[in-house]
Design a protein around this motif. Structure first.
Motif, PDB file in Angstrom:
ATOM      1  N   LEU A  92       6.487   5.132   6.930  1.00 49.28           N
ATOM      2  CA  LEU A  92       7.063   5.035   5.594  1.00 49.28           C
ATOM      3  C   LEU A  92       8.182   4.008   5.593  1.00 49.28           C
ATOM      4  O   LEU A  92       8.892   3.855   6.593  1.00 49.28           O
ATOM      5  CB  LEU A  92       7.658   6.385   5.171  1.00 49.28           C
ATOM      6  CG  LEU A  92       6.786   7.614   5.247  1.00 49.28           C
ATOM      7  CD1 LEU A  92       6.918   8.303   6.572  1.00 49.28           C
ATOM      8  CD2 LEU A  92       7.151   8.542   4.134  1.00 49.28           C
ATOM      9  N   LEU A  93       8.353   3.350   4.481  1.00 44.40           N
ATOM     10  CA  LEU A  93       9.485   2.439   4.337  1.00 44.40           C
ATOM     11  C   LEU A  93      10.772   3.238   4.202  1.00 44.40           C
ATOM     12  O   LEU A  93      10.802   4.250   3.506  1.00 44.40           O
ATOM     13  CB  LEU A  93       9.327   1.573   3.080  1.00 44.40           C
ATOM     14  CG  LEU A  93       8.290   0.478   3.134  1.00 44.40           C
ATOM     15  CD1 LEU A  93       8.032  -0.064   1.733  1.00 44.40           C
ATOM     16  CD2 LEU A  93       8.741  -0.636   4.066  1.00 44.40           C
ATOM     17  N   SER A  94      11.822   2.775   4.839  1.00 37.89           N
ATOM     18  CA  SER A  94      13.145   3.346   4.636  1.00 37.89           C
ATOM     19  C   SER A  94      13.765   2.635   3.424  1.00 37.89           C
ATOM     20  O   SER A  94      13.196   1.671   2.900  1.00 37.89           O
ATOM     21  CB  SER A  94      14.014   3.106   5.870  1.00 37.89           C
ATOM     22  OG  SER A  94      14.259   1.708   6.002  1.00 37.89           O
ATOM     23  N   GLU A  95      14.907   3.098   3.003  1.00 37.15           N
ATOM     24  CA  GLU A  95      15.616   2.409   1.903  1.00 37.15           C
ATOM     25  C   GLU A  95      15.880   0.958   2.283  1.00 37.15           C
ATOM     26  O   GLU A  95      15.702   0.045   1.485  1.00 37.15           O
ATOM     27  CB  GLU A  95      16.948   3.117   1.586  1.00 37.15           C
ATOM     28  CG  GLU A  95      16.808   4.290   0.672  1.00 37.15           C
ATOM     29  CD  GLU A  95      16.202   3.917  -0.684  1.00 37.15           C
ATOM     30  OE1 GLU A  95      16.630   2.918  -1.299  1.00 37.15           O
ATOM     31  OE2 GLU A  95      15.293   4.632  -1.119  1.00 37.15           O
ATOM     32  N   VAL A 142      11.637   1.100   8.829  1.00 37.82           N
ATOM     33  CA  VAL A 142      10.583   2.102   8.625  1.00 37.82           C
ATOM     34  C   VAL A 142      10.975   3.400   9.308  1.00 37.82           C
ATOM     35  O   VAL A 142      11.859   3.437  10.168  1.00 37.82           O
ATOM     36  CB  VAL A 142       9.203   1.637   9.170  1.00 37.82           C
ATOM     37  CG1 VAL A 142       8.755   0.337   8.528  1.00 37.82           C
ATOM     38  CG2 VAL A 142       9.199   1.529  10.690  1.00 37.82           C
ATOM     39  N   GLU A 143      10.278   4.450   8.912  1.00 35.44           N
ATOM     40  CA  GLU A 143      10.398   5.754   9.546  1.00 35.44           C
ATOM     41  C   GLU A 143       8.987   6.209   9.900  1.00 35.44           C
ATOM     42  O   GLU A 143       8.041   5.925   9.170  1.00 35.44           O
ATOM     43  CB  GLU A 143      11.035   6.764   8.586  1.00 35.44           C
ATOM     44  CG  GLU A 143      12.427   6.369   8.145  1.00 35.44           C
ATOM     45  CD  GLU A 143      12.943   7.204   6.975  1.00 35.44           C
ATOM     46  OE1 GLU A 143      12.252   8.171   6.566  1.00 35.44           O
ATOM     47  OE2 GLU A 143      14.015   6.874   6.480  1.00 35.44           O
ATOM     48  N   ARG A 144       8.862   6.898  11.027  1.00 29.05           N
ATOM     49  CA  ARG A 144       7.560   7.433  11.430  1.00 29.05           C
ATOM     50  C   ARG A 144       7.634   8.948  11.455  1.00 29.05           C
ATOM     51  O   ARG A 144       8.643   9.518  11.873  1.00 29.05           O
ATOM     52  CB  ARG A 144       7.151   6.900  12.800  1.00 29.05           C
ATOM     53  CG  ARG A 144       6.756   5.447  12.752  1.00 29.05           C
ATOM     54  CD  ARG A 144       6.205   4.992  14.068  1.00 29.05           C
ATOM     55  NE  ARG A 144       7.290   4.704  14.991  1.00 29.05           N
ATOM     56  CZ  ARG A 144       7.133   4.083  16.154  1.00 29.05           C
ATOM     57  NH1 ARG A 144       5.939   3.702  16.551  1.00 29.05           N
ATOM     58  NH2 ARG A 144       8.160   3.848  16.934  1.00 29.05           N
ATOM     59  N   GLN A 145       6.543   9.548  11.011  1.00 30.60           N
ATOM     60  CA  GLN A 145       6.446  11.008  11.019  1.00 30.60           C
ATOM     61  C   GLN A 145       5.073  11.400  11.531  1.00 30.60           C
ATOM     62  O   GLN A 145       4.063  10.840  11.107  1.00 30.60           O
ATOM     63  CB  GLN A 145       6.635  11.571   9.605  1.00 30.60           C
ATOM     64  CG  GLN A 145       7.973  11.259   8.995  1.00 30.60           C
ATOM     65  CD  GLN A 145       8.051  11.691   7.529  1.00 30.60           C
ATOM     66  OE1 GLN A 145       7.072  12.068   6.930  1.00 30.60           O
ATOM     67  NE2 GLN A 145       9.254  11.618   6.976  1.00 30.60           N
ATOM     68  N   ASP A 155       0.796  -1.226   0.000  1.00 29.96           N
ATOM     69  CA  ASP A 155       0.000   0.000   0.000  1.00 29.96           C
ATOM     70  C   ASP A 155       0.828   1.276   0.000  1.00 29.96           C
ATOM     71  O   ASP A 155       0.280   2.354  -0.209  1.00 29.96           O
ATOM     72  CB  ASP A 155      -0.922   0.022   1.231  1.00 29.96           C
ATOM     73  CG  ASP A 155      -1.903  -1.143   1.259  1.00 29.96           C
ATOM     74  OD1 ASP A 155      -2.055  -1.837   0.232  1.00 29.96           O
ATOM     75  OD2 ASP A 155      -2.516  -1.358   2.320  1.00 29.96           O
ATOM     76  N   GLY A 156       2.117   1.176   0.281  1.00 32.90           N
ATOM     77  CA  GLY A 156       2.933   2.377   0.402  1.00 32.90           C
ATOM     78  C   GLY A 156       2.764   2.994   1.779  1.00 32.90           C
ATOM     79  O   GLY A 156       2.217   2.378   2.694  1.00 32.90           O
ATOM     80  N   ALA A 157       3.216   4.221   1.928  1.00 31.51           N
ATOM     81  CA  ALA A 157       3.148   4.911   3.217  1.00 31.51           C
ATOM     82  C   ALA A 157       1.714   4.887   3.737  1.00 31.51           C
ATOM     83  O   ALA A 157       0.768   5.082   2.983  1.00 31.51           O
ATOM     84  CB  ALA A 157       3.640   6.346   3.074  1.00 31.51           C
ATOM     85  N   SER A 158       1.579   4.605   5.017  1.00 32.57           N
ATOM     86  CA  SER A 158       0.261   4.485   5.641  1.00 32.57           C
ATOM     87  C   SER A 158       0.323   5.085   7.034  1.00 32.57           C
ATOM     88  O   SER A 158       1.399   5.259   7.595  1.00 32.57           O
ATOM     89  CB  SER A 158      -0.147   3.012   5.772  1.00 32.57           C
ATOM     90  OG  SER A 158      -0.230   2.393   4.518  1.00 32.57           O
TER      91      SER A 158
END
Length: 159
Positions: free
Chosen positions: A98-101, A83-86, A51-54
């Protein structure tokens, strides 16, 4: 007094589902360990790959979990660098994931693990999708029934 209602473990749908789930997750365990994921973390990553960033809430809904139950998973995935959270700028209660590299790069290895487990099931290209679809229909029926019952409890009856 005769009792025609004998509970038998072998007759229980819940046990068949439980045993099958345990067998499948045990098959995943060593494969996922090799890429530093647990099975629950793998499920979160599947949502993000698909789904991508969620938001954390949408990930929880997608996995049919309570929102607070994915927080520890996200903590570990973030510490591992997957992952990264914002925080949302408009609503600080909303957390975007979001997924990280490193997390994106893990998808190929996870796909390999999934292929191995799929082969281990011994199910062919027709039976496997049919079983998966039937199980999801079961989930949807059970959730609809739960919602109907919850609404019935909340709606006062008129006398």
């Amino acid at each position: 007094m005769s009792n025609d209602k004998h509970l038998r473990l072998d007759d229980q749908l819940c046990f068949a589902l439980y045993a099958a789930t345990n067998a499948v997750t045990r098959s995943y365990a060593p494969l996922l360990k090799a890429i530093d994921l647990t099975y629950p973390q793998y499920l979160v990553m599947l949502v993000l790959w698909q789904d991508g960033a969620s938001t954390s809430g949408s990930i929880a809904r997608r996995l049919k979990l309570a929102p607070h139950s994915i927080t520890p998973l996200l903590d570990k995935l973030e510490r591992a660098g997957f992952v990264e959270r914002q925080r949302d700028q408009a609503d600080r209660r909303v957390v975007h994931v979001l997924l990280s590299e490193r997390g994106r790069a893990l998808e190929s290895a996870a796909a390999d693990a999934q292929s191995v487990v799929e082969c281990q099931t011994g199910l062919d290209d027709v039976t496997l999708p049919a079983l998966r679809e039937e199980l999801m229909r079961l989930v949807n029926r059970m959730e609809a029934e739960d919602e109907t019952q919850a609404n019935a409890v909340q709606t006062p009856e008129t006398v």
